[in-house]
Scaffold this motif. Sequence first.
Motif, PDB file in Angstrom:
ATOM      1  N   THR A  44     -93.688 -24.392 -77.871  1.00 51.85           N
ATOM      2  CA  THR A  44     -94.338 -23.110 -77.631  1.00 51.85           C
ATOM      3  C   THR A  44     -95.405 -22.843 -78.699  1.00 51.85           C
ATOM      4  O   THR A  44     -95.450 -21.788 -79.318  1.00 51.85           O
TER       5      THR A  44
ATOM      6  N   SER B 169    -100.577 -25.200 -76.984  1.00 54.83           N
ATOM      7  CA  SER B 169    -100.594 -25.963 -75.725  1.00 54.83           C
ATOM      8  C   SER B 169     -99.525 -25.445 -74.768  1.00 54.83           C
ATOM      9  O   SER B 169     -99.803 -25.160 -73.596  1.00 54.83           O
TER      10      SER B 169
ATOM     11  N   ARG C  27     -88.145 -23.920 -79.805  1.00 58.63           N
ATOM     12  CA  ARG C  27     -87.527 -24.071 -81.131  1.00 58.63           C
ATOM     13  C   ARG C  27     -87.923 -22.912 -82.048  1.00 58.63           C
ATOM     14  O   ARG C  27     -87.103 -22.406 -82.803  1.00 58.63           O
ATOM     15  N   THR C  28     -89.187 -22.523 -81.979  1.00 56.28           N
ATOM     16  CA  THR C  28     -89.642 -21.412 -82.823  1.00 56.28           C
ATOM     17  C   THR C  28     -90.433 -20.437 -81.967  1.00 56.28           C
ATOM     18  O   THR C  28     -91.395 -20.838 -81.298  1.00 56.28           O
TER      19      THR C  28
ATOM     20  N   LYS D 201     -98.995 -19.672 -89.225  1.00 54.61           N
ATOM     21  CA  LYS D 201     -99.342 -20.696 -88.244  1.00 54.61           C
ATOM     22  C   LYS D 201    -100.663 -20.341 -87.581  1.00 54.61           C
ATOM     23  O   LYS D 201    -101.112 -19.203 -87.638  1.00 54.61           O
TER      24      LYS D 201
ATOM     25  N   GLN E 152    -100.255 -22.006 -73.377  1.00 58.34           N
ATOM     26  CA  GLN E 152    -101.275 -21.988 -72.323  1.00 58.34           C
ATOM     27  C   GLN E 152    -100.725 -22.562 -71.018  1.00 58.34           C
ATOM     28  O   GLN E 152    -101.077 -22.099 -69.934  1.00 58.34           O
TER      29      GLN E 152
HETATM   30  O1  N01 Z   1     -98.820 -27.990 -81.099  1.00 57.25           O
HETATM   31  P1  N01 Z   1     -97.956 -27.085 -82.121  1.00 57.25           P
HETATM   32  P2  N01 Z   1     -99.824 -27.508 -79.968  1.00 57.25           P
HETATM   33  N1  N01 Z   1     -87.913 -30.122 -80.567  1.00 57.25           N
HETATM   34  O2  N01 Z   1     -97.571 -27.990 -83.235  1.00 57.25           O
HETATM   35  C1  N01 Z   1     -92.345 -27.667 -80.822  1.00 57.25           C
HETATM   36  C2  N01 Z   1    -104.869 -26.626 -81.175  1.00 57.25           C
HETATM   37  N2  N01 Z   1    -104.890 -26.214 -79.786  1.00 57.25           N
HETATM   38  O3  N01 Z   1    -100.282 -28.724 -79.241  1.00 57.25           O
HETATM   39  O4  N01 Z   1     -92.767 -24.516 -84.129  1.00 57.25           O
HETATM   40  C3  N01 Z   1     -88.261 -28.933 -80.112  1.00 57.25           C
HETATM   41  O5  N01 Z   1     -98.670 -25.837 -82.450  1.00 57.25           O
HETATM   42  C4  N01 Z   1     -92.791 -26.888 -82.029  1.00 57.25           C
HETATM   43  O6  N01 Z   1     -91.725 -26.157 -82.584  1.00 57.25           O
HETATM   44  P3  N01 Z   1     -91.788 -25.665 -84.138  1.00 57.25           P
HETATM   45  C5  N01 Z   1    -104.510 -25.438 -82.041  1.00 57.25           C
HETATM   46  O7  N01 Z   1    -105.148 -25.557 -83.270  1.00 57.25           O
HETATM   47  C6  N01 Z   1    -105.821 -25.304 -79.442  1.00 57.25           C
HETATM   48  O8  N01 Z   1     -99.271 -26.417 -79.190  1.00 57.25           O
HETATM   49  O9  N01 Z   1     -92.312 -26.840 -84.922  1.00 57.25           O
HETATM   50  N3  N01 Z   1     -89.478 -28.404 -80.247  1.00 57.25           N
HETATM   51  C7  N01 Z   1     -93.878 -26.028 -81.416  1.00 57.25           C
HETATM   52  O10 N01 Z   1     -93.349 -24.947 -80.707  1.00 57.25           O
HETATM   53  C8  N01 Z   1    -103.020 -25.593 -82.142  1.00 57.25           C
HETATM   54  O11 N01 Z   1    -102.443 -24.898 -83.206  1.00 57.25           O
HETATM   55  C9  N01 Z   1    -105.854 -24.840 -78.178  1.00 57.25           C
HETATM   56  O12 N01 Z   1     -90.416 -25.315 -84.453  1.00 57.25           O
HETATM   57  C10 N01 Z   1     -90.377 -29.140 -80.882  1.00 57.25           C
HETATM   58  C11 N01 Z   1     -94.523 -26.985 -80.413  1.00 57.25           C
HETATM   59  O13 N01 Z   1     -93.546 -27.980 -80.132  1.00 57.25           O
HETATM   60  C12 N01 Z   1    -102.890 -27.071 -82.245  1.00 57.25           C
HETATM   61  O14 N01 Z   1    -103.852 -27.580 -81.333  1.00 57.25           O
HETATM   62  C13 N01 Z   1    -104.948 -25.274 -77.242  1.00 57.25           C
HETATM   63  C14 N01 Z   1     -90.094 -30.417 -81.384  1.00 57.25           C
HETATM   64  C15 N01 Z   1     -95.740 -27.662 -80.972  1.00 57.25           C
HETATM   65  O15 N01 Z   1     -96.690 -26.701 -81.268  1.00 57.25           O
HETATM   66  C16 N01 Z   1    -101.540 -27.632 -81.908  1.00 57.25           C
HETATM   67  O16 N01 Z   1    -101.027 -26.947 -80.785  1.00 57.25           O
HETATM   68  C17 N01 Z   1    -104.012 -26.208 -77.615  1.00 57.25           C
HETATM   69  C18 N01 Z   1     -88.789 -30.912 -81.210  1.00 57.25           C
HETATM   70  N4  N01 Z   1     -88.422 -32.081 -81.672  1.00 57.25           N
HETATM   71  C19 N01 Z   1    -103.990 -26.676 -78.884  1.00 57.25           C
HETATM   72  N5  N01 Z   1     -91.207 -30.907 -81.969  1.00 57.25           N
HETATM   73  C20 N01 Z   1    -106.843 -23.820 -77.861  1.00 57.25           C
HETATM   74  O17 N01 Z   1    -108.005 -23.876 -78.189  1.00 57.25           O
HETATM   75  C21 N01 Z   1     -92.147 -29.965 -81.828  1.00 57.25           C
HETATM   76  N6  N01 Z   1     -91.664 -28.891 -81.174  1.00 57.25           N
HETATM   77  C22 N01 Z   1    -106.357 -22.667 -77.216  1.00 57.25           C
END
Ligand code: N01
Length: 546
Positions: A191, A194, A214-215, A338, A197
């Motif tokens: 959450t 990505s 998880r968070t 974050k 969204q």
């Molecule tokens: O990745 P994230 P993302 N078991 O690392 C969870 C850019 N971006 O791809 O918070 C269970 O933020 C993890 O949990 P926790 C933007 O800069 C921009 O979403 O580590 N859960 C978290 O909830 C962004 O910040 C846009 O406890 C697990 C999630 O997975 C960056 O990319 C759009 C786990 C990862 O969240 C990264 O975003 C998309 C496990 N083993 C991305 N491991 C836009 O421009 C991980 N998680 C809008």
Amino acid sequence: MSTPEVTQDAGLDADVIVVGAGMSGLYALKVLRERGLRALVLEKAPGVGGTWYWNRYPGARCDIPSLEYSFGFDPELEQEWEWSEHFASQPEIERYLNHIADRYDLRRDIRLSCGVTAATFDEATDTWVFATETGDRLRSRFVIMATGGLSAPHRPDWPGMDRFQGTVVQTSLWPEEGVELEGKRIGIVGTGSSGIQAIPEIAKVAGHLTVFQRTAAFTWPSQNKELTEAEQAEIKAKYRQLREEQYASFSGTAGTTGAVIFAFPTDDRKIRESTPEEREAALAEHGFSACRIWSDTATDLDANEMAVELFREMVRRTVQDPETAEALMPRGYPLGCKRPVLDGGYFATFNRDNVSLVDLQNDPILEVTETGVRTAKGFVELDVLVLATGFDAMTGALTRIDVRGRDGRLLRDDWASGPRTYLGIGTAGYPNLFICVGPGSPGVLATYPPQIELQVGWISEFVQYLVEHGLTRADVDAQAQEEWGEHVNQVAEGTMFTAASCNSWYNGANIEGKPRVFLPYVGGLPVYMDKCNDVAAHGYEGFVLS
Ligand code: N01
């Protein structure tokens, strides 16, 4: 622009090999050519666009206003390109980057489906030798690693992952042909931006969607909407001014077209001195953003917690099921630690009948079976498992390649306890290798296109300088690197980014075993570029040239 006498060694495939054809790589190719340098781009993907090639999951869009998340290097390009929404979707940005590749005739020097597996510095000739997935062996004097800050996907490995008979798909490796989601039982883990969204979009078509969290996250309604012709014309009429504002802004963002969540405190009111009535009024006026208006939340953890309570109150008022609402409320880490997230109706999605939440804090994943996911308290049958589990940020794209510098050293080993760079651009022991948006530069903290124009522009000027001066080797001075690293750490101290309770990809805490090091430079884009320009003005002080 003057054209340097270019190295014409018969053994070189290019003066500069650029790794990656995302925004940085495309721009690097364009400016290197303009400087009379022969450049070749090697790209792993079958298309250009980098992040915007790979991240084609439902709902993928940028959260920086489109008129700002675009290049300012060519006023004609700025005027001719039409953005359809305030926050552009992935397909539109991918089209824009393809347009750039065509408009500036870049494709003839880009090799697609040509991932670099190894890059080795040849000390005898001061050149880099590349090995690729396609079996090519290429050589250049200089290398620009345009490999991206968020491009090395993180894939958790729960017991039994290989057994799952359904489809497993990562948001950051979403197939071009799409994934069949209609009517399916879908689970999504993650959450962050990505996941947040994707969740509302997947929920619209899924038979049932289970979110494994998880968070709990801080996310704000994007208020995305169509960009009207009048709005676009107004911005385009003052584009030069807007770009100057971006280059001069801390985060490369002028905020002209509605980057609401990035708004910093609007006045100097302190939440610690506020009354319950004032806080209620803030909620009524600003909704989810009520937590962001106070001036004391960035440095005072108690004030920060009061602001978080306002956010929780908004979750309480939005999500109908009290237990789900409770689980969706962020706790245990401060606001501002974050990367903020923008969403299109995230919390309201949990009011749908076909959406449920598993709170992994109380009910962790034990294993994946042939048919679904087993948690401590239950079993969820799934057809599709979506991993929105983030990235090995800022360093992973570099350390996953076998980069060997002087004396056979391996970058992965040198950075085992955290990356070491000078200006985020060079790293001692790896001469002639320059990194775009690397650790120790503003990187992920500043809007990419304007930042890339400044930083990649600086790197290409440096390469031109080296060529013009007949210099074949530019290494980083270890002392200068040490001092830059100390400065990067020092400016991050005392911010919410480095709070003890903050676990984020900014500091490597999202990857098991990754050293906890705050990765980007938080001093702001203008301060950073002043430093880079000062280094250049002093004959590239901090680099050892020969
Ligand atoms: O990745 P994230 P993302 N078991 O690392 C969870 C850019 N971006 O791809 O918070 C269970 O933020 C993890 O949990 P926790 C933007 O800069 C921009 O979403 O580590 N859960 C978290 O909830 C962004 O910040 C846009 O406890 C697990 C999630 O997975 C960056 O990319 C759009 C786990 C990862 O969240 C990264 O975003 C998309 C496990 N083993 C991305 N491991 C836009 O421009 C991980 N998680 C809008």
